[in-house]
Each structure stands twice: as structure tokens, then as C-alpha cells.
Write a protein that holds these residues in place. Structure first.
Motif, PDB file in Angstrom:
ATOM      1  N   GLN A 187       0.831  -1.214   0.000  1.00  0.00           N
ATOM      2  CA  GLN A 187       0.000   0.000   0.000  1.00  0.00           C
ATOM      3  C   GLN A 187       0.863   1.259   0.000  1.00  0.00           C
ATOM      4  O   GLN A 187       0.564   2.241  -0.698  1.00  0.00           O
ATOM      5  N   TRP A 188       1.935   1.238   0.782  1.00  0.00           N
ATOM      6  CA  TRP A 188       2.863   2.378   0.811  1.00  0.00           C
ATOM      7  C   TRP A 188       3.464   2.579  -0.575  1.00  0.00           C
ATOM      8  O   TRP A 188       3.520   3.700  -1.088  1.00  0.00           O
ATOM      9  N   ARG A 189       3.856   1.487  -1.185  1.00  0.00           N
ATOM     10  CA  ARG A 189       4.481   1.571  -2.515  1.00  0.00           C
ATOM     11  C   ARG A 189       3.495   2.097  -3.555  1.00  0.00           C
ATOM     12  O   ARG A 189       3.836   2.956  -4.385  1.00  0.00           O
ATOM     13  N   ALA A 190       2.264   1.621  -3.506  1.00  0.00           N
ATOM     14  CA  ALA A 190       1.262   2.073  -4.465  1.00  0.00           C
ATOM     15  C   ALA A 190       0.992   3.564  -4.305  1.00  0.00           C
ATOM     16  O   ALA A 190       0.837   4.289  -5.296  1.00  0.00           O
ATOM     17  N   ARG A 191       0.968   4.037  -3.070  1.00  0.00           N
ATOM     18  CA  ARG A 191       0.706   5.458  -2.817  1.00  0.00           C
ATOM     19  C   ARG A 191       1.810   6.332  -3.394  1.00  0.00           C
ATOM     20  O   ARG A 191       1.543   7.370  -4.013  1.00  0.00           O
ATOM     21  N   THR A 193       3.904   5.607  -5.788  1.00  0.00           N
ATOM     22  CA  THR A 193       4.120   5.452  -7.231  1.00  0.00           C
ATOM     23  C   THR A 193       2.909   5.892  -8.032  1.00  0.00           C
ATOM     24  O   THR A 193       2.863   5.665  -9.252  1.00  0.00           O
ATOM     25  N   GLY A 194       1.928   6.512  -7.382  1.00  0.00           N
ATOM     26  CA  GLY A 194       0.723   6.920  -8.097  1.00  0.00           C
ATOM     27  C   GLY A 194      -0.036   5.719  -8.634  1.00  0.00           C
ATOM     28  O   GLY A 194      -0.499   5.731  -9.775  1.00  0.00           O
ATOM     29  N   ASP A 195      -0.141   4.674  -7.785  1.00  0.00           N
ATOM     30  CA  ASP A 195      -0.837   3.434  -8.155  1.00  0.00           C
ATOM     31  C   ASP A 195      -0.203   2.750  -9.360  1.00  0.00           C
ATOM     32  O   ASP A 195      -0.886   2.108 -10.169  1.00  0.00           O
ATOM     33  N   GLN A 196       1.112   2.888  -9.465  1.00  0.00           N
ATOM     34  CA  GLN A 196       1.874   2.135 -10.465  1.00  0.00           C
ATOM     35  C   GLN A 196       2.985   1.365  -9.750  1.00  0.00           C
ATOM     36  O   GLN A 196       4.171   1.643  -9.915  1.00  0.00           O
ATOM     37  N   PRO A 197       2.594   0.391  -8.927  1.00  0.00           N
ATOM     38  CA  PRO A 197       3.571  -0.280  -8.060  1.00  0.00           C
ATOM     39  C   PRO A 197       4.636  -1.063  -8.810  1.00  0.00           C
ATOM     40  O   PRO A 197       5.668  -1.420  -8.221  1.00  0.00           O
ATOM     41  N   ASP A 198       4.422  -1.319 -10.102  1.00  0.00           N
ATOM     42  CA  ASP A 198       5.433  -2.046 -10.870  1.00  0.00           C
ATOM     43  C   ASP A 198       6.565  -1.135 -11.347  1.00  0.00           C
ATOM     44  O   ASP A 198       7.592  -1.624 -11.842  1.00  0.00           O
ATOM     45  N   ALA A 199       6.388   0.174 -11.217  1.00  0.00           N
ATOM     46  CA  ALA A 199       7.446   1.098 -11.617  1.00  0.00           C
ATOM     47  C   ALA A 199       8.613   0.994 -10.641  1.00  0.00           C
ATOM     48  O   ALA A 199       8.406   0.853  -9.428  1.00  0.00           O
ATOM     49  N   PRO A 200       9.862   1.038 -11.122  1.00  0.00           N
ATOM     50  CA  PRO A 200      11.015   0.991 -10.209  1.00  0.00           C
ATOM     51  C   PRO A 200      10.990   2.187  -9.247  1.00  0.00           C
ATOM     52  O   PRO A 200      10.714   3.317  -9.663  1.00  0.00           O
ATOM     53  N   VAL A 201      11.257   1.922  -7.978  1.00  0.00           N
ATOM     54  CA  VAL A 201      11.273   2.978  -6.960  1.00  0.00           C
ATOM     55  C   VAL A 201      12.707   3.216  -6.507  1.00  0.00           C
ATOM     56  O   VAL A 201      13.358   2.314  -5.958  1.00  0.00           O
ATOM     57  N   ILE A 202      13.203   4.427  -6.738  1.00  0.00           N
ATOM     58  CA  ILE A 202      14.548   4.832  -6.338  1.00  0.00           C
ATOM     59  C   ILE A 202      14.418   5.718  -5.109  1.00  0.00           C
ATOM     60  O   ILE A 202      13.687   6.705  -5.121  1.00  0.00           O
ATOM     61  N   ALA A 223      16.359  11.057 -17.081  1.00  0.00           N
ATOM     62  CA  ALA A 223      16.875   9.967 -17.916  1.00  0.00           C
ATOM     63  C   ALA A 223      16.113   8.662 -17.697  1.00  0.00           C
ATOM     64  O   ALA A 223      15.986   7.864 -18.632  1.00  0.00           O
ATOM     65  N   LEU A 224      15.630   8.435 -16.480  1.00  0.00           N
ATOM     66  CA  LEU A 224      14.945   7.182 -16.141  1.00  0.00           C
ATOM     67  C   LEU A 224      13.493   7.506 -15.800  1.00  0.00           C
ATOM     68  O   LEU A 224      13.029   7.289 -14.684  1.00  0.00           O
ATOM     69  N   SER A 225      12.793   8.036 -16.778  1.00  0.00           N
ATOM     70  CA  SER A 225      11.437   8.535 -16.529  1.00  0.00           C
ATOM     71  C   SER A 225      10.455   7.429 -16.169  1.00  0.00           C
ATOM     72  O   SER A 225       9.377   7.699 -15.633  1.00  0.00           O
ATOM     73  N   GLN A 226      10.828   6.160 -16.433  1.00  0.00           N
ATOM     74  CA  GLN A 226       9.945   5.062 -16.058  1.00  0.00           C
ATOM     75  C   GLN A 226       9.988   4.790 -14.555  1.00  0.00           C
ATOM     76  O   GLN A 226       9.115   4.102 -14.012  1.00  0.00           O
ATOM     77  N   ALA A 227      10.981   5.323 -13.876  1.00  0.00           N
ATOM     78  CA  ALA A 227      11.156   5.092 -12.441  1.00  0.00           C
ATOM     79  C   ALA A 227      10.438   6.165 -11.633  1.00  0.00           C
ATOM     80  O   ALA A 227      10.061   7.226 -12.137  1.00  0.00           O
ATOM     81  N   ARG A 228      10.249   5.902 -10.345  1.00  0.00           N
ATOM     82  CA  ARG A 228       9.680   6.851  -9.399  1.00  0.00           C
ATOM     83  C   ARG A 228      10.744   7.160  -8.352  1.00  0.00           C
ATOM     84  O   ARG A 228      11.384   6.238  -7.831  1.00  0.00           O
ATOM     85  N   LEU A 229      10.945   8.433  -8.070  1.00  0.00           N
ATOM     86  CA  LEU A 229      11.975   8.881  -7.140  1.00  0.00           C
ATOM     87  C   LEU A 229      11.315   9.295  -5.828  1.00  0.00           C
ATOM     88  O   LEU A 229      10.364  10.088  -5.830  1.00  0.00           O
ATOM     89  N   LEU A 261       9.981   4.923   8.547  1.00  0.00           N
ATOM     90  CA  LEU A 261      11.249   4.958   7.816  1.00  0.00           C
ATOM     91  C   LEU A 261      11.632   3.560   7.352  1.00  0.00           C
ATOM     92  O   LEU A 261      12.063   3.369   6.199  1.00  0.00           O
ATOM     93  N   ALA A 262      11.471   2.574   8.233  1.00  0.00           N
ATOM     94  CA  ALA A 262      11.799   1.194   7.852  1.00  0.00           C
ATOM     95  C   ALA A 262      10.942   0.733   6.679  1.00  0.00           C
ATOM     96  O   ALA A 262      11.420   0.042   5.771  1.00  0.00           O
ATOM     97  N   THR A 263       9.662   1.115   6.668  1.00  0.00           N
ATOM     98  CA  THR A 263       8.771   0.755   5.567  1.00  0.00           C
ATOM     99  C   THR A 263       9.209   1.418   4.265  1.00  0.00           C
ATOM    100  O   THR A 263       9.159   0.800   3.193  1.00  0.00           O
ATOM    101  N   ALA A 264       9.634   2.677   4.363  1.00  0.00           N
ATOM    102  CA  ALA A 264      10.087   3.381   3.159  1.00  0.00           C
ATOM    103  C   ALA A 264      11.266   2.655   2.522  1.00  0.00           C
ATOM    104  O   ALA A 264      11.289   2.444   1.294  1.00  0.00           O
ATOM    105  N   TYR A 265      12.242   2.283   3.333  1.00  0.00           N
ATOM    106  CA  TYR A 265      13.390   1.550   2.787  1.00  0.00           C
ATOM    107  C   TYR A 265      12.942   0.236   2.132  1.00  0.00           C
ATOM    108  O   TYR A 265      13.262  -0.038   0.967  1.00  0.00           O
TER     109      TYR A 265
END
Length: 385
Positions: A187-191, A193-202, A223-229, A261-265
């Protein structure tokens, strides 16, 4: 042992120095040692059972989060009442000088910690002309200590080159239960990534100030527009960075603590460090404990433990294109990313805080009871033990 600690920063400020101090106070209480902490006013009055003596402090005009206690402050009454075996000053630049002065006046052994690359940061702030003066000042300060601790061999070598003496490495640990891959949260990841949890998260975790070089991530975001920062942290440069990253898939979370913080990592895919002046790099070790492959610059204390293509990737610290290339490798090669993440987690498990802090206490003993140390060494040499 009875230890008086002097620090230029403490809670509610959050940084690597404060996190280390909190761990130390908790550990001293667990081991049955007594401590007292002198810090700028505004801190809690106690932490982990340790009294915290808050002292009037003045905020720096260009860095208001940093509040300095004048070095002329007199805390002898507190010290006489506490009767310490040792004084330890952390990052001594102002209040720490009072600790050094009192140690000399009272004949108490004193240790000092070099934890922040102030000369390097001054260069990043555009004050390079003052960097050499800062080195001279810090060398004069640390020359007054019986033992000087630094967080990494990388830092120790730099201090030796600069003429510092009585040096010892006191590394850092990590809570491998708090920072663990199992804390990943879909759920944290989906939030984020804008509900695109398959996008790479940096992910990066940092104080947001110019010397941390978070701006290096803007070319990466392009350069890596497919990723989420995801940028975790806060500081004086946040507003400028939010403007700079506008239009990119970047999320600023502000400071995160504890379980958040642990969840974010654990919910990210790749961790990136942009700062080239870290004396250890606590956030890198937290990321490794969380199972993330890490991408770090080729300058700083993290080089003590990050090995290129073994448990992380290293890039030229002045080359944004090199950073982009290493992150792109991990996105394009999931097997490599998993292998490096697993190796990083395995290494982090060897750096538990209790072992690191027990080593510090053993080093304290060498200046509190030097005669006993010499006798024990002599007996060992005599009997070959």
C-alpha cells in the motif's frame, strides 16, 4: 563507568550524530553505566534514563536548525556533582570546547568524536577559502583529547594526512530487526508510485541541504522517466528542490521515523547516496539492512563497507552520468539487484549496535585505566596469552 557527554546537537534535531547518541545512551543504560549529557536547550530533560542538561544556545543565521552553546559556558557544578570518570565530546566546535576545558581543569580523561566533514561541507557551501582554516581549528581542538574517534578508516586516513593524532575508528551499527526486507508494504508503494507499483522505486534518505547534493538526482529523474523517485528528509533546501523537481515523478515525504522509515526503505527497489562527504553513511547501512542494492559515490566513509559489484555499486562522485548508468544497470538487471541486495543485508547483519558500542566502551577503558591496560598487555606478553 561514569561518562559525561557533550554534544553540539540533540533531539528534537534528527541527524546521524543524534541517532548515534541516542543509541549510545540506550546502550549505556542497558550495560549499567551512568551518563550525563550536555546539549543545547530545547532537548528532552532525560533520555534512556540519562539526565540531559539543556544550555542556552544561539541559532546560526545561515543554518537556523543548528544552535550553538557558547564555549564559555560553565558547567563545573554539574560535573563535580556527577563526578565522571571520562568526558566525551561529540563534534566539538563550541559546547565541546567547554567540555575539553573542564576536562583539563579537573584532570579527567577526555575523548572526542570527529563525525562531520565540516571542511568538505564548507567547500560545498562555496566557502572553500575557509576550509583550510577549519582544518587548522579542528586539528587544534582534537589535539587536546586523549583519544579521537572517527567513524571509518576512510575518515581516519584523511585525518592522519591532516596531522591529527591519537586516532581510533569507532564505526556505526544498524538495527537489523527494525530495518528488514519484511517491512515492505504494497500500500505504501502504491501510494508513492501513483498506483503504479510495478514502476522501479529509487529512494534516497538525507538532510535536504546543499552539501548533500540531492540536485544530482534531477538528471536521473529525466533519464529514467519510467522510475519513481522518493526523497525522504527535510531541511533548508527542500523548497528549492521541490521547485527543481517539479514535473518529474518525484515524491518528497519529509522526515520519517521508526516504522515509517523502515517501511520506506523496504518498499523501494534501489537506494542512492549523492553526498560525497559522509564520514560513515548511516543511511547506506540502513538501506543495506533493508535488502536494497545501494549506489554510492567513490568518496566517503561508506567505502569502508560498500564493495563495487559485491554488495553495491560505486560511481564517480563528480559524474552524474555515471550515477545514472549504475542505477540503470540495476533497473535493467533484476538478478544483479537481488544479488547485491542480499549481499548487503548479509553484511549489515555483522554490524549490530551492541557489538559496536561495546567496542567503544572498551576503548574508553584504555584512557580511564591506562595502567591496568599496560599491566594486562605485559602479562599477555610474558605468558604468551
Amino acid at each position: 563507568m561514569r561518562v559525561a557527554l557533550f554534544t553540539e546537537v540533540f533531539l528534537p534535531k534528527i541527524d546521524g550524530v543524534v541517532n548515534t547518541l541516542c543509541r549510545l545512551l540506550e546502550h549505556l543504560a542497558q550495560r549499567g553505566h551512568q551518563a550525563i549529557l550536555f546539549a543545547p536547550a530545547g532537548s528532552p530533560t532525560r533520555y534512556a534514563g540519562t539526565p540531559v542538561i539543556g544550555l542556552p544556545a544561539v541559532p546560526l543565521p545561515f543554518y537556523p536548525e543548528l544552535r550553538l552553546v557558547p564555549p564559555t559556558v560553565d558547567v563545573r557544578d554539574h560535573l563535580f556533582a556527577f563526578d565522571p570518570d571520562l568526558i566525551h565530546v561529540f563534534n566539538p566546535v563550541s559546547l565541546g570546547l567547554a567540555g575539553l576545558r573542564h576536562a583539563q581543569e579537573m584532570g579527567i580523561p577526555v575523548a572526542a568524536s570527529y563525525q562531520t566533514d565540516l571542511p568538505g561541507f564548507m567547500t560545498r557551501w562555496g566557502l572553500g577559502a575557509l576550509s583550510e582554516l577549519m582544518w587548522e581549528f579542528l586539528r587544534w581542538v582534537h589535539d587536546q583529547a586523549d583519544l579521537n574517534f572517527c567513524p571509518s578508516y576512510f575518515t581516519l586516513q584523511e585525518l592522519e594526512r591532516r596531522g591529527f593524532r591519537n586516532l581510533r575508528v569507532w564505526g556505526r551499527g544498524v538495527d537489523v530487526e527494525r530495518f528488514h526486507p519484511r517491512h515492505a508494504d504494497p500500500q505504501w508503494r502504491a501510494r508513492l508510485t501513483g498506483d503504479q507499483p510495478d514502476a522501479p522505486v529509487i529512494l534516497t534518505v538525507s538532510r535536504l541541504s546543499p552539501e548533500k547534493r540531492i540536485s544530482m538526482l534531477r538528471p536521473l529523474a529525466d533519464a529514467l522517466s519510467q522510475a519513481r523517485l522518493v526523497i525522504v528528509g527535510d531541511g533548508p533546501a527542500r523548497r528549492m528542490l521541490e521547485y527543481q523537481f517539479s514535473g518529474t515523478p518525484t515524491v518528497f515525504t519529509g522526515y520519517l521515523y521508526g516504522a515509517d522509515l523502515a517501511t520506506a526503505y523496504a518498499s523501494a527497489d534501489i537506494f542512492v547516496l549523492t553526498s560525497a562527504n559522509e564520514t560513515f553513511g548511516n543511511v547506506v547501512l540502513e538501506a543495506m539492512a533493508s535488502g536494497l542494492p545501494v549506489v554510492v559515490p567513490d568518496s566517503g566513509g561508506q567505502l569502508d563497507y560498500v564493495q563495487h559489484e559485491v554488495n553495491g555499486l560505486i560511481y564517480d562522485d563528480e559524474d552524474p552520468e555515471a550515477l545514472i548508468a549504475q542505477v540503470a544497470r540495476l533497473i535493467g538487471d533484476p538478478l544483479l539487484a537481488r544479488r547485491l541486495g542480499a549481499a548487503g543485508r548479509a553484511w549489515a547483519e555483522t554490524r549490530r549496535w551492541e557489538h559496536v558500542l561495546d567496542g567503544l566502551i572498551a576503548d574508553w577503558e584504555t584512557i580511564v585505566h591506562p595502567t591496568q591496560l599496560i599491566l594486562s598487555q605485559g602479562v599477555s606478553m610474558l605468558f604468551g596469552t
